[in-house]
Write a protein that holds these residues in place. Structure first.
Motif, PDB file in Angstrom:
ATOM      1  N   GLY A 412       0.810  -1.206   0.000  1.00 49.78           N
ATOM      2  CA  GLY A 412       0.000   0.000   0.000  1.00 49.78           C
ATOM      3  C   GLY A 412       0.841   1.252   0.000  1.00 49.78           C
ATOM      4  N   GLY A 413       0.175   2.372  -0.222  1.00 48.47           N
ATOM      5  CA  GLY A 413       0.835   3.672  -0.201  1.00 48.47           C
ATOM      6  C   GLY A 413      -0.147   4.749   0.208  1.00 48.47           C
ATOM      7  N   GLU A 414       0.405   5.871   0.660  1.00 50.32           N
ATOM      8  CA  GLU A 414      -0.452   6.952   1.155  1.00 50.32           C
ATOM      9  C   GLU A 414       0.299   8.274   1.082  1.00 50.32           C
ATOM     10  OE1 GLU A 414      -3.138   6.473   4.791  1.00 50.32           O
ATOM     11  OE2 GLU A 414      -1.476   7.639   5.600  1.00 50.32           O
ATOM     12  N   TYR A 415      -0.424   9.331   0.704  1.00 50.99           N
ATOM     13  CA  TYR A 415       0.148  10.679   0.723  1.00 50.99           C
ATOM     14  C   TYR A 415      -0.768  11.597   1.523  1.00 50.99           C
ATOM     15  CZ  TYR A 415       1.816  15.277  -0.675  1.00 50.99           C
ATOM     16  OH  TYR A 415       2.296  16.569  -0.653  1.00 50.99           O
ATOM     17  N   THR A 416      -0.177  12.358   2.441  1.00 53.53           N
ATOM     18  CA  THR A 416      -0.918  13.313   3.274  1.00 53.53           C
ATOM     19  C   THR A 416      -0.260  14.682   3.164  1.00 53.53           C
ATOM     20  OG1 THR A 416      -1.618  11.633   4.869  1.00 53.53           O
ATOM     21  CG2 THR A 416      -1.637  13.912   5.618  1.00 53.53           C
ATOM     22  N   ARG A 417      -1.079  15.699   2.937  1.00 52.77           N
ATOM     23  CA  ARG A 417      -0.588  17.084   2.933  1.00 52.77           C
ATOM     24  C   ARG A 417      -1.499  17.924   3.822  1.00 52.77           C
ATOM     25  NH1 ARG A 417       1.256  21.103  -1.927  1.00 52.77           N
ATOM     26  NH2 ARG A 417       2.778  19.428  -2.130  1.00 52.77           N
ATOM     27  N   VAL A 418      -0.893  18.678   4.741  1.00 51.18           N
ATOM     28  CA  VAL A 418      -1.628  19.585   5.624  1.00 51.18           C
ATOM     29  C   VAL A 418      -1.049  20.977   5.406  1.00 51.18           C
ATOM     30  CG1 VAL A 418      -2.385  20.055   7.974  1.00 51.18           C
ATOM     31  CG2 VAL A 418      -1.871  17.707   7.296  1.00 51.18           C
ATOM     32  N   ARG A 419      -1.855  21.873   4.891  1.00 52.51           N
ATOM     33  CA  ARG A 419      -1.388  23.208   4.531  1.00 52.51           C
ATOM     34  C   ARG A 419      -1.139  24.061   5.783  1.00 52.51           C
ATOM     35  NH1 ARG A 419      -1.534  24.969  -0.474  1.00 52.51           N
ATOM     36  NH2 ARG A 419      -1.954  27.111   0.221  1.00 52.51           N
ATOM     37  N   PRO A 420      -0.454  25.191   5.612  1.00 54.26           N
ATOM     38  CA  PRO A 420      -0.150  26.056   6.761  1.00 54.26           C
ATOM     39  C   PRO A 420      -1.395  26.483   7.530  1.00 54.26           C
ATOM     40  CG  PRO A 420       1.159  26.718   4.866  1.00 54.26           C
ATOM     41  CD  PRO A 420       0.187  25.687   4.379  1.00 54.26           C
ATOM     42  N   PHE A 421      -1.258  26.540   8.855  1.00 56.88           N
ATOM     43  CA  PHE A 421      -2.226  27.086   9.811  1.00 56.88           C
ATOM     44  C   PHE A 421      -3.442  26.196  10.057  1.00 56.88           C
ATOM     45  CE2 PHE A 421      -0.451  30.838   7.429  1.00 56.88           C
ATOM     46  CZ  PHE A 421       0.537  31.118   8.362  1.00 56.88           C
ATOM     47  N   VAL A 422      -3.485  25.006   9.455  1.00 52.45           N
ATOM     48  CA  VAL A 422      -4.566  24.066   9.763  1.00 52.45           C
ATOM     49  C   VAL A 422      -4.436  23.622  11.222  1.00 52.45           C
ATOM     50  CG1 VAL A 422      -5.548  21.798   9.201  1.00 52.45           C
ATOM     51  CG2 VAL A 422      -4.707  23.298   7.373  1.00 52.45           C
ATOM     52  N   TYR A 423      -5.548  23.402  11.879  1.00 56.20           N
ATOM     53  CA  TYR A 423      -5.670  22.972  13.275  1.00 56.20           C
ATOM     54  C   TYR A 423      -5.456  24.115  14.280  1.00 56.20           C
ATOM     55  CZ  TYR A 423      -5.113  18.171  11.439  1.00 56.20           C
ATOM     56  OH  TYR A 423      -5.242  16.987  10.744  1.00 56.20           O
ATOM     57  N   LEU A 438      -2.454  17.382  19.084  1.00 61.47           N
ATOM     58  CA  LEU A 438      -3.388  17.475  17.979  1.00 61.47           C
ATOM     59  C   LEU A 438      -4.373  16.312  18.021  1.00 61.47           C
ATOM     60  CD1 LEU A 438      -0.916  18.464  15.142  1.00 61.47           C
ATOM     61  CD2 LEU A 438      -2.751  19.896  16.056  1.00 61.47           C
ATOM     62  N   MET A 439      -5.631  16.600  17.735  1.00 64.14           N
ATOM     63  CA  MET A 439      -6.628  15.538  17.642  1.00 64.14           C
ATOM     64  C   MET A 439      -6.701  14.962  16.234  1.00 64.14           C
ATOM     65  SD  MET A 439      -9.716  16.747  20.128  1.00 64.14           S
ATOM     66  CE  MET A 439     -10.080  18.212  19.173  1.00 64.14           C
ATOM     67  N   GLY A 440      -6.095  15.661  15.264  1.00 62.09           N
ATOM     68  CA  GLY A 440      -6.019  15.167  13.911  1.00 62.09           C
ATOM     69  C   GLY A 440      -4.692  14.499  13.642  1.00 62.09           C
ATOM     70  N   ASP A 441      -4.137  14.729  12.452  1.00 63.40           N
ATOM     71  CA  ASP A 441      -2.885  14.077  12.078  1.00 63.40           C
ATOM     72  C   ASP A 441      -1.715  14.650  12.866  1.00 63.40           C
ATOM     73  OD1 ASP A 441      -0.480  13.228  10.512  1.00 63.40           O
ATOM     74  OD2 ASP A 441      -2.027  12.406   9.197  1.00 63.40           O
ATOM     75  N   TRP A 442      -0.864  13.775  13.366  1.00 61.58           N
ATOM     76  CA  TRP A 442       0.234  14.179  14.253  1.00 61.58           C
ATOM     77  C   TRP A 442       1.280  15.051  13.568  1.00 61.58           C
ATOM     78  CZ3 TRP A 442       5.181  12.673  12.932  1.00 61.58           C
ATOM     79  CH2 TRP A 442       5.288  11.663  11.975  1.00 61.58           C
ATOM     80  N   ILE A 443       1.369  15.036  12.217  1.00 64.11           N
ATOM     81  CA  ILE A 443       2.401  15.847  11.564  1.00 64.11           C
ATOM     82  C   ILE A 443       2.095  17.336  11.662  1.00 64.11           C
ATOM     83  CG2 ILE A 443       3.070  14.029   9.966  1.00 64.11           C
ATOM     84  CD1 ILE A 443       1.527  15.473   7.774  1.00 64.11           C
ATOM     85  N   GLY A 444       0.836  17.695  11.951  1.00 63.14           N
ATOM     86  CA  GLY A 444       0.487  19.091  12.113  1.00 63.14           C
ATOM     87  C   GLY A 444       0.439  19.841  10.794  1.00 63.14           C
ATOM     88  N   SER A 445       0.376  21.159  10.898  1.00 66.14           N
ATOM     89  CA  SER A 445       0.227  21.996   9.710  1.00 66.14           C
ATOM     90  C   SER A 445       1.556  22.203   8.998  1.00 66.14           C
ATOM     91  CB  SER A 445      -0.361  23.356  10.109  1.00 66.14           C
ATOM     92  OG  SER A 445       0.542  24.054  10.949  1.00 66.14           O
ATOM     93  N   ASN A 446       1.456  22.651   7.737  1.00 65.21           N
ATOM     94  CA  ASN A 446       2.625  22.987   6.914  1.00 65.21           C
ATOM     95  C   ASN A 446       3.585  21.796   6.805  1.00 65.21           C
ATOM     96  OD1 ASN A 446       4.006  24.758   5.281  1.00 65.21           O
ATOM     97  ND2 ASN A 446       5.126  25.741   6.951  1.00 65.21           N
ATOM     98  N   ALA A 447       3.005  20.645   6.462  1.00 67.48           N
ATOM     99  CA  ALA A 447       3.803  19.420   6.388  1.00 67.48           C
ATOM    100  C   ALA A 447       3.163  18.454   5.406  1.00 67.48           C
ATOM    101  CB  ALA A 447       3.921  18.772   7.768  1.00 67.48           C
ATOM    102  N   ASP A 448       3.976  17.544   4.869  1.00 66.87           N
ATOM    103  CA  ASP A 448       3.424  16.449   4.087  1.00 66.87           C
ATOM    104  C   ASP A 448       4.204  15.172   4.357  1.00 66.87           C
ATOM    105  OD1 ASP A 448       5.752  16.898   2.649  1.00 66.87           O
ATOM    106  OD2 ASP A 448       4.783  16.960   0.689  1.00 66.87           O
TER     107      ASP A 448
END
Length: 537
Positions: A412-423, A438-448
């Motif tokens: 399998g594979g997966e790509y996640t992108r979280v733009r700046p200032f999300v959360y 964070l209650m969402g994705d642990w990588i936080g904002s401004n990250a992929d």
């Protein structure tokens, strides 16, 4: 390695089990092992391997498994396992043996526990919890152990209860006591009871639920992890990165193709309310009071066809005081907030919209999914590079099982992108966090993040897992940049870190709920080896 494992066994399993068993035998003079005809309405811990087993069989089209929201009840899991049993001829030998194993685990009264008692319309089960692990690298040498108990049962036909408690102690040079670094990854956050100790951490996990089942749904009140959506490396909407929190939950399926979920959670803001804080009489100290914080969330799952599900939902983080409007499950939270907090941005709450499309076995043996989390979008400037405020995150992923005709082999594979200032919100008490995590994705904002992985089960309950992760992380930015700067800072502005991780994990469930685990990990030029065992979770 063998002396260490022997030490763990003697210290954390053998002697404590003898002690606990003697206590229970003293308190309960009658232990019944008869089979009970009713299922168990209590929740099953979200990390149990049975979730992965049924997830994969749903991916093959053998069974329908509604696991977008976790945890699920033991009764529902048992019902799905029964559905699998009706199609046993479609299973491989390994899958058949695991089915028999899980059916005994989830059929009430089927296997022995340290305590199993039955009364008139009442059941009580209990197992101890023991965990011990050790991991080592060039500059890290960390030991961890915990002890506790898990109790659950049924009151009458429809009311289930569950209580789980265990204390964990960690120590060693290089210990990450915050669990917030990229090295910690998606490890669940903690409330450290020894915050000033060097290279030590002590924390407690308490999960408790009362759950009432009715014909087409259930209502529950408790404290637990809540997960929403799919994700191999993390979950955008609700994950288990944050510690447990109290909540009220409603699940309802009015139609075969429509499901509804509602949650109202009571969170911790970590923001001191100076107006409500006060000195303790006698001059012995000062009592700090935090700003109250809550989350209301609801979602709908539409089954468009077998294996194809569209999910839509919204959530609202609000603070200061409990608002009855958010206790109405079918309320439109964003509209309610706009009507009650007009006139100024500072008066409002922090709302989010989210969507997911999941396809199972539309392509043979394949699960494809996409998740979108919208924190803030300015529609009038959607395509204007100067005025746009596209503060959102998304995940696209998929996996194929039984690759090249090899049963139980998954890639399998997966790509996640979280733009700046999300959360993040203008008000710290309205950030998308609990206890600072964070209650969402642990990588936080401004990250992929990019993930490639494979899974293989060569023998029943022996799980082999290999994964490569590539992650990029930018800076958090300032509130001025978030709310005033035009155009908004670009993705990955103020670049902070790039990391690569290679991981191999082997886990074996030797007997019921006794897991032996070994992991080899290479993270940014560090080699880490860990071993451990877990019983009771």
């Amino acid at each position: 390695l063998f002396p260490f494992l022997l030490y763990l066994y003697i210290s954390f399993i053998y002697y404590p089990m003898i002690l606990i068993k003697r206590v229970f035998v003293t308190v309960f003079s009658l232990v019944l092992m008869q089979e009970v005809v009713f299922a168990q309405p209590a929740y099953e811990r979200h990390t149990h391997e049975v979730y992965n087993y049924l997830y994969r069989l749903a991916q093959k089209g053998i069974v329908t498994f509604n696991d977008n929201v976790r945890p699920l009840s033991k009764s529902y899991i048992h019902a799905v396992l029964d559905s699998v049993a009706l199609k046993e001829a479609m299973l491989s030998e390994v899958e058949k043996k695991e089915l028999t194993f899980y059916l005994r685990e989830f059929k009430e009264g089927e296997r022995k526990r340290i305590l199993s008692a039955k009364g008139d319309g009442f059941t009580l089960y209990a197992d101890p919890i023991f965990m011990g692990s050790y991991f080592s690298s060039k500059d890290k040498d960390v030991k961890s152990y915990s002890r506790g108990i898990n109790v659950w049962g049924r009151i009458g036909k429809n009311l289930g209860y569950q209580f789980s408690f265990h204390d964990t102690n960690e120590s060693g040079p290089g210990l990450d006591t915050s669990k917030k670094s990229l090295f910690a990854g998606n490890t669940t956050g903690i409330v450290n009871l020894s915050p000033f100790a060097m290279n030590k951490a002590s924390y407690t996990e308490i999960r408790a639920n009362l759950r009432y089942e009715f014909k087409k749904g259930a209502v529950s009140v408790g404290q637990d992890y809540l997960l929403w959506g799919y994700g191999e490396g993390g979950r955008l909407i609700l994950s288990d990165k944050a510690p447990v929190y109290p909540y009220i939950r409603l699940d309802y399926q009015p139609l075969p193709w429509l499901s509804f979920n509602y949650t109202h959670a009571f969170l911790r803001s970590n923001v001191i309310d100076s107006s409500d804080s006060y000195p303790i009489p006698g001059g012995v100290g000062y009592r700090p009071v935090e700003v109250s914080k809550y989350m209301a969330s609801h979602s709908l799952d539409f089954r468009l066809k077998k294996g194809l599900v569209l999910s839509i939902g919204e959530s609202m983080i609000y603070n200061d005081k409990l608002n009855i409007g958010y206790l109405i499950p079918i309320m439109f939270f964003k509209g309610f907030d706009n009507n009650n907090n007009t006139g100024a941005l500072e008066k409002g709450s922090n709302g989010q919209f989210f969507f997911q499309l999941s396809s199972r076995n539309q392509i043979k043996n394949t699960h494809l999914y996409g998740t979108l989390f919208i924190d803030e979008v300015k529609l009038s400037g959607l395509f204007d590079r100067v005025q746009q405020r596209n503060q959102l995150g998304y995940t696209i992923g998929g996996s194929v099982t039984d690759v090249a005709g090899i049963n139980y082999f998954i890639i399998g594979g997966e790509y996640t992108r979280v733009r700046p200032f999300v959360y993040r919100n203008l008000l710290a008490a309205q950030n998308y966090t609990h206890q600072g995590y964070l209650m969402g994705d642990w990588i936080g904002s401004n990250a992929d993040r990019v993930i490639l992985y494979s899974k293989f089960t060569p023998l029943p309950r022996l799980k082999l897992y290999a994964r490569y992760t590539h992650l990029r992380k930018g800076g958090a930015g300032t509130l001025d940049q978030q709310y005033n700067q035009q155009p908004q800072p670009p993705f990955l502005f103020n670049f902070q870190q790039r990391s690569d991780e290679f991981l191999f994990n082997a886990s074996y469930e030797y007997i019921y709920r006794l897991y032996l685990n070994m992991q080899v990990r290479r993270f940014d030029q560090q080699n880490i080896v860990s071993v451990g065992l877990t019983y009771g979770l």
